[in-house]
Structure formats: structure tokens, C-alpha cells
Motif scaffolding. Sequence first.
Motif, PDB file in Angstrom:
ATOM      1  N   LEU A  95      -8.608   0.014  -6.005  1.00 50.68           N
ATOM      2  CA  LEU A  95      -8.180   0.612  -4.734  1.00 50.68           C
ATOM      3  C   LEU A  95      -6.679   0.886  -4.819  1.00 50.68           C
ATOM      4  CD1 LEU A  95     -10.077  -1.694  -2.195  1.00 50.68           C
ATOM      5  CD2 LEU A  95     -10.856   0.444  -3.227  1.00 50.68           C
ATOM      6  N   GLY A  96      -6.339   2.143  -4.966  1.00 52.35           N
ATOM      7  CA  GLY A  96      -4.932   2.523  -5.058  1.00 52.35           C
ATOM      8  C   GLY A  96      -4.328   2.732  -3.682  1.00 52.35           C
ATOM      9  N   LYS A  97      -3.339   3.606  -3.611  1.00 49.96           N
ATOM     10  CA  LYS A  97      -2.703   3.906  -2.329  1.00 49.96           C
ATOM     11  C   LYS A  97      -3.565   4.917  -1.571  1.00 49.96           C
ATOM     12  CE  LYS A  97       1.826   3.232  -4.439  1.00 49.96           C
ATOM     13  NZ  LYS A  97       3.070   3.894  -4.916  1.00 49.96           N
ATOM     14  N   PRO A  98      -3.804   4.677  -0.294  1.00 49.74           N
ATOM     15  CA  PRO A  98      -4.646   5.619   0.460  1.00 49.74           C
ATOM     16  C   PRO A  98      -3.974   6.978   0.614  1.00 49.74           C
ATOM     17  CG  PRO A  98      -3.692   3.964   1.925  1.00 49.74           C
ATOM     18  CD  PRO A  98      -3.341   3.547   0.527  1.00 49.74           C
ATOM     19  N   SER A  99      -4.782   8.011   0.537  1.00 41.17           N
ATOM     20  CA  SER A  99      -4.250   9.375   0.623  1.00 41.17           C
ATOM     21  C   SER A  99      -4.035   9.817   2.068  1.00 41.17           C
ATOM     22  CB  SER A  99      -5.201  10.342  -0.082  1.00 41.17           C
ATOM     23  OG  SER A  99      -6.518  10.216   0.438  1.00 41.17           O
ATOM     24  N   ASP A 100      -4.777   9.214   3.005  1.00 38.68           N
ATOM     25  CA  ASP A 100      -4.639   9.586   4.405  1.00 38.68           C
ATOM     26  C   ASP A 100      -5.240   8.472   5.266  1.00 38.68           C
ATOM     27  OD1 ASP A 100      -7.441   9.908   4.237  1.00 38.68           O
ATOM     28  OD2 ASP A 100      -7.268  12.067   3.907  1.00 38.68           O
ATOM     29  N   MET A 107     -10.798   1.876   3.030  1.00 35.49           N
ATOM     30  CA  MET A 107     -10.384   0.771   2.159  1.00 35.49           C
ATOM     31  C   MET A 107     -10.404  -0.559   2.909  1.00 35.49           C
ATOM     32  SD  MET A 107      -7.166   1.965  -0.133  1.00 35.49           S
ATOM     33  CE  MET A 107      -7.302   3.224  -1.390  1.00 35.49           C
ATOM     34  N   LEU A 108      -9.805  -0.579   4.073  1.00 34.10           N
ATOM     35  CA  LEU A 108      -9.704  -1.827   4.826  1.00 34.10           C
ATOM     36  C   LEU A 108     -11.072  -2.281   5.328  1.00 34.10           C
ATOM     37  CD1 LEU A 108      -6.375  -0.986   6.592  1.00 34.10           C
ATOM     38  CD2 LEU A 108      -6.742  -2.908   5.062  1.00 34.10           C
ATOM     39  N   THR A 109     -11.954  -1.341   5.585  1.00 30.18           N
ATOM     40  CA  THR A 109     -13.323  -1.697   5.960  1.00 30.18           C
ATOM     41  C   THR A 109     -14.021  -2.410   4.798  1.00 30.18           C
ATOM     42  OG1 THR A 109     -13.445   0.171   7.497  1.00 30.18           O
ATOM     43  CG2 THR A 109     -15.535  -0.774   6.758  1.00 30.18           C
ATOM     44  N   GLN A 110     -13.748  -1.957   3.573  1.00 29.41           N
ATOM     45  CA  GLN A 110     -14.306  -2.621   2.393  1.00 29.41           C
ATOM     46  C   GLN A 110     -13.710  -4.026   2.202  1.00 29.41           C
ATOM     47  OE1 GLN A 110     -13.489   0.907  -0.383  1.00 29.41           O
ATOM     48  NE2 GLN A 110     -15.234  -0.086  -1.358  1.00 29.41           N
ATOM     49  N   LEU A 111     -12.424  -4.167   2.447  1.00 26.28           N
ATOM     50  CA  LEU A 111     -11.744  -5.443   2.213  1.00 26.28           C
ATOM     51  C   LEU A 111     -12.091  -6.486   3.277  1.00 26.28           C
ATOM     52  CD1 LEU A 111      -8.165  -4.218   1.163  1.00 26.28           C
ATOM     53  CD2 LEU A 111     -10.035  -4.959  -0.331  1.00 26.28           C
ATOM     54  N   ALA A 112     -12.372  -6.038   4.502  1.00 24.99           N
ATOM     55  CA  ALA A 112     -12.609  -6.961   5.617  1.00 24.99           C
ATOM     56  C   ALA A 112     -13.764  -7.908   5.311  1.00 24.99           C
ATOM     57  CB  ALA A 112     -12.904  -6.165   6.885  1.00 24.99           C
ATOM     58  N   GLY A 113     -13.502  -9.204   5.487  1.00 17.73           N
ATOM     59  CA  GLY A 113     -14.518 -10.224   5.283  1.00 17.73           C
ATOM     60  C   GLY A 113     -14.802 -10.552   3.832  1.00 17.73           C
ATOM     61  N   ILE A 149      -8.830  -2.396  12.549  1.00 16.68           N
ATOM     62  CA  ILE A 149      -8.500  -1.564  11.392  1.00 16.68           C
ATOM     63  C   ILE A 149      -7.838  -0.267  11.824  1.00 16.68           C
ATOM     64  CG2 ILE A 149      -9.516  -0.227   9.503  1.00 16.68           C
ATOM     65  CD1 ILE A 149     -11.616  -2.485   9.277  1.00 16.68           C
ATOM     66  N   ALA A 150      -8.378   0.368  12.859  1.00 19.98           N
ATOM     67  CA  ALA A 150      -7.812   1.627  13.340  1.00 19.98           C
ATOM     68  C   ALA A 150      -6.388   1.439  13.845  1.00 19.98           C
ATOM     69  CB  ALA A 150      -8.698   2.198  14.439  1.00 19.98           C
ATOM     70  N   ALA A 151      -6.142   0.344  14.568  1.00 19.88           N
ATOM     71  CA  ALA A 151      -4.801   0.092  15.094  1.00 19.88           C
ATOM     72  C   ALA A 151      -3.805  -0.107  13.956  1.00 19.88           C
ATOM     73  CB  ALA A 151      -4.825  -1.131  16.011  1.00 19.88           C
ATOM     74  N   TYR A 152      -4.226  -0.830  12.922  1.00 16.10           N
ATOM     75  CA  TYR A 152      -3.330  -1.040  11.777  1.00 16.10           C
ATOM     76  C   TYR A 152      -3.042   0.287  11.078  1.00 16.10           C
ATOM     77  CZ  TYR A 152      -1.502  -2.887   7.396  1.00 16.10           C
ATOM     78  OH  TYR A 152      -0.708  -3.159   6.310  1.00 16.10           O
ATOM     79  N   CYS A 153      -4.038   1.118  10.959  1.00 14.45           N
ATOM     80  CA  CYS A 153      -3.866   2.394  10.278  1.00 14.45           C
ATOM     81  C   CYS A 153      -3.096   3.414  11.113  1.00 14.45           C
ATOM     82  CB  CYS A 153      -5.216   2.953   9.836  1.00 14.45           C
ATOM     83  SG  CYS A 153      -5.981   1.956   8.539  1.00 14.45           S
ATOM     84  N   ASP A 154      -2.876   3.108  12.372  1.00 17.93           N
ATOM     85  CA  ASP A 154      -2.004   3.937  13.201  1.00 17.93           C
ATOM     86  C   ASP A 154      -0.530   3.669  12.907  1.00 17.93           C
ATOM     87  OD1 ASP A 154      -4.011   5.295  14.496  1.00 17.93           O
ATOM     88  OD2 ASP A 154      -4.119   3.883  16.185  1.00 17.93           O
ATOM     89  N   ASP A 160       1.850   3.461   1.605  1.00 19.12           N
ATOM     90  CA  ASP A 160       2.529   3.447   0.307  1.00 19.12           C
ATOM     91  C   ASP A 160       2.185   2.182  -0.467  1.00 19.12           C
ATOM     92  OD1 ASP A 160       3.921   1.637   1.876  1.00 19.12           O
ATOM     93  OD2 ASP A 160       5.877   2.138   1.004  1.00 19.12           O
ATOM     94  N   LYS A 161       1.020   1.593  -0.151  1.00 22.24           N
ATOM     95  CA  LYS A 161       0.666   0.300  -0.735  1.00 22.24           C
ATOM     96  C   LYS A 161      -0.747   0.337  -1.303  1.00 22.24           C
ATOM     97  CE  LYS A 161       3.609  -2.044   2.619  1.00 22.24           C
ATOM     98  NZ  LYS A 161       4.013  -0.795   3.298  1.00 22.24           N
ATOM     99  N   ALA A 162      -0.901  -0.247  -2.484  1.00 16.24           N
ATOM    100  CA  ALA A 162      -2.222  -0.365  -3.091  1.00 16.24           C
ATOM    101  C   ALA A 162      -3.140  -1.143  -2.151  1.00 16.24           C
ATOM    102  CB  ALA A 162      -2.120  -1.085  -4.431  1.00 16.24           C
ATOM    103  N   GLY A 163      -4.348  -0.649  -1.991  1.00 16.29           N
ATOM    104  CA  GLY A 163      -5.302  -1.307  -1.112  1.00 16.29           C
ATOM    105  C   GLY A 163      -5.101  -1.016   0.351  1.00 16.29           C
ATOM    106  N   GLY A 164      -4.024  -0.312   0.687  1.00 15.06           N
ATOM    107  CA  GLY A 164      -3.795   0.074   2.072  1.00 15.06           C
ATOM    108  C   GLY A 164      -3.256  -1.017   2.968  1.00 15.06           C
ATOM    109  N   TYR A 165      -2.623  -2.045   2.391  1.00 16.07           N
ATOM    110  CA  TYR A 165      -2.026  -3.084   3.245  1.00 16.07           C
ATOM    111  C   TYR A 165      -0.850  -3.733   2.531  1.00 16.07           C
ATOM    112  CZ  TYR A 165      -3.841  -6.986   0.461  1.00 16.07           C
ATOM    113  OH  TYR A 165      -4.075  -7.889  -0.545  1.00 16.07           O
ATOM    114  N   GLY A 166       0.026  -4.359   3.334  1.00 16.61           N
ATOM    115  CA  GLY A 166       1.137  -5.137   2.800  1.00 16.61           C
ATOM    116  C   GLY A 166       1.063  -6.553   3.345  1.00 16.61           C
ATOM    117  N   ILE A 167       1.027  -7.528   2.451  1.00 17.07           N
ATOM    118  CA  ILE A 167       0.889  -8.927   2.876  1.00 17.07           C
ATOM    119  C   ILE A 167       2.116  -9.405   3.639  1.00 17.07           C
ATOM    120  CG2 ILE A 167       1.820  -9.918   0.741  1.00 17.07           C
ATOM    121  CD1 ILE A 167      -0.351 -12.105   1.012  1.00 17.07           C
ATOM    122  N   GLN A 168       3.269  -8.777   3.376  1.00 17.79           N
ATOM    123  CA  GLN A 168       4.508  -9.203   4.014  1.00 17.79           C
ATOM    124  C   GLN A 168       4.701  -8.564   5.389  1.00 17.79           C
ATOM    125  OE1 GLN A 168       4.205  -7.101   1.581  1.00 17.79           O
ATOM    126  NE2 GLN A 168       5.316  -5.282   2.201  1.00 17.79           N
TER     127      GLN A 168
END
Length: 203
Positions: A95-100, A107-113, A149-154, A160-168
Motif C-alpha cells: 500500500l503506497g501513497k494514495p492517489s486521491d 486503503m484505510l478500510t482495508q487496514l481497519a481492524g 475514515i471519511a473524516a480522516y480523509c477530509d 503523502d504517506k504510505a498506507g494513507g496514514y501518519g502514526i504521529q
Amino acid sequence: MGYQQKLYLASKSPRRRELLRQVGIDFEVLLLRDLPPRGPDVTEEVYPGELPEAYVARVTQEKASAAWNAMLARHLPPHPVLAADTTVVLGQQILGKPSDREHAIAMLTQLAGNTHQVLTSIAVKYQHQLLQRTQCSEVRFAPLSAAQIAAYCDSAEPYDKAGGYGIQGMAARFIEHISGSYSGIMGLPLFETCELLGYFKNS
């Protein structure tokens, strides 16, 4: 004492800059091309059948070599070059950087849980020597609702992050457990980085 000399950081990542400053390493950013007309110095395309660890190691090597060649071409004073690449892996899927936004939500739907791996490879190049390490951590996401997920993606954070999230960042509230290196998940495993730089103390 650790590494005391200057180095070139071949990365645009503000997280990697922050992490190097945290451990007191003097560096200068050496940017590579990623736009036309001359094209990119390094592409991050995954080759058919390429496994995640091989992929992240190859891209990192290419970045380090391209940065060293850029340093020579620009007639800069020679110093060790540090390059890194991070990828998120679910199963064997990279899972690289999301294009949109739609891609980030998927991506985040796949990672959840689920538990996924974060691979960060680092390489230090100086003259004809290139040393490399790849660090692997595991991250477990809590189950997430579509609204979360939608709120985070807003926000601007996923893009600019692999997997579509930043732990920090704001995604920290989604993470139940990590195993491995927090700095590695951010994009630069500090223990391994300082260990590699130790070989270049007198460069």
C-alpha cells in the motif's frame, strides 16, 4: 559519541528531518527530481511479482545512488548520503501513497481492524560503499466506521504517506498496538540509522 559529520538526506519528508534533528545529526536536504521535463530520478513502481521487502530495499538503493550521482553532478562537497523508503504491507499487498480521497478511503478500510506491517529501508552511500538495513514493525488498527475514515480523509494528512496514514498525527487515535520501531513507522528507524552512520564516522 555518535555520528558527528554532515550528511545529505535524500528525502522530502518533514518527518525524517525531524527525526534526524531529534538525535542531533547535522544534515542538508538533497532533493531529487520528481517532475517533468527531465523526469524522475527514481520511480516507485512495483515490478511484477516483486515482494514487499525486495521492493522497499530496491527503491531505497536507487534513491541513495541517484542522490550520490546528483551530489557529484552538482559539484557539492562529498558527504555520506542517507536515503530511505517506507511501505505499508497488508498480507503481501503493498500500500503506497494514495492517489486521491477515494484511494485513501479504500486503503484505510482495508487496514481497519487488521494488523499490517510497516517496512522502512535505509541506505547510506559514500564513495563506492553502500550499507543498508530494512526494519519491520507491526501496527494494529482498531475497527473503524465509514464516518471515521471519511473524516480522516477530509484532512490533508493521508495523502503523502504510505498506507494513507501518519502514526504521529491524527491517525494515532486509530492504533491499538504497535510492535517494533515507532520512528521506523514514521519513516526513519533511528536505532538502525545511527548504527549504519557509525560506519561512516570519519567520512
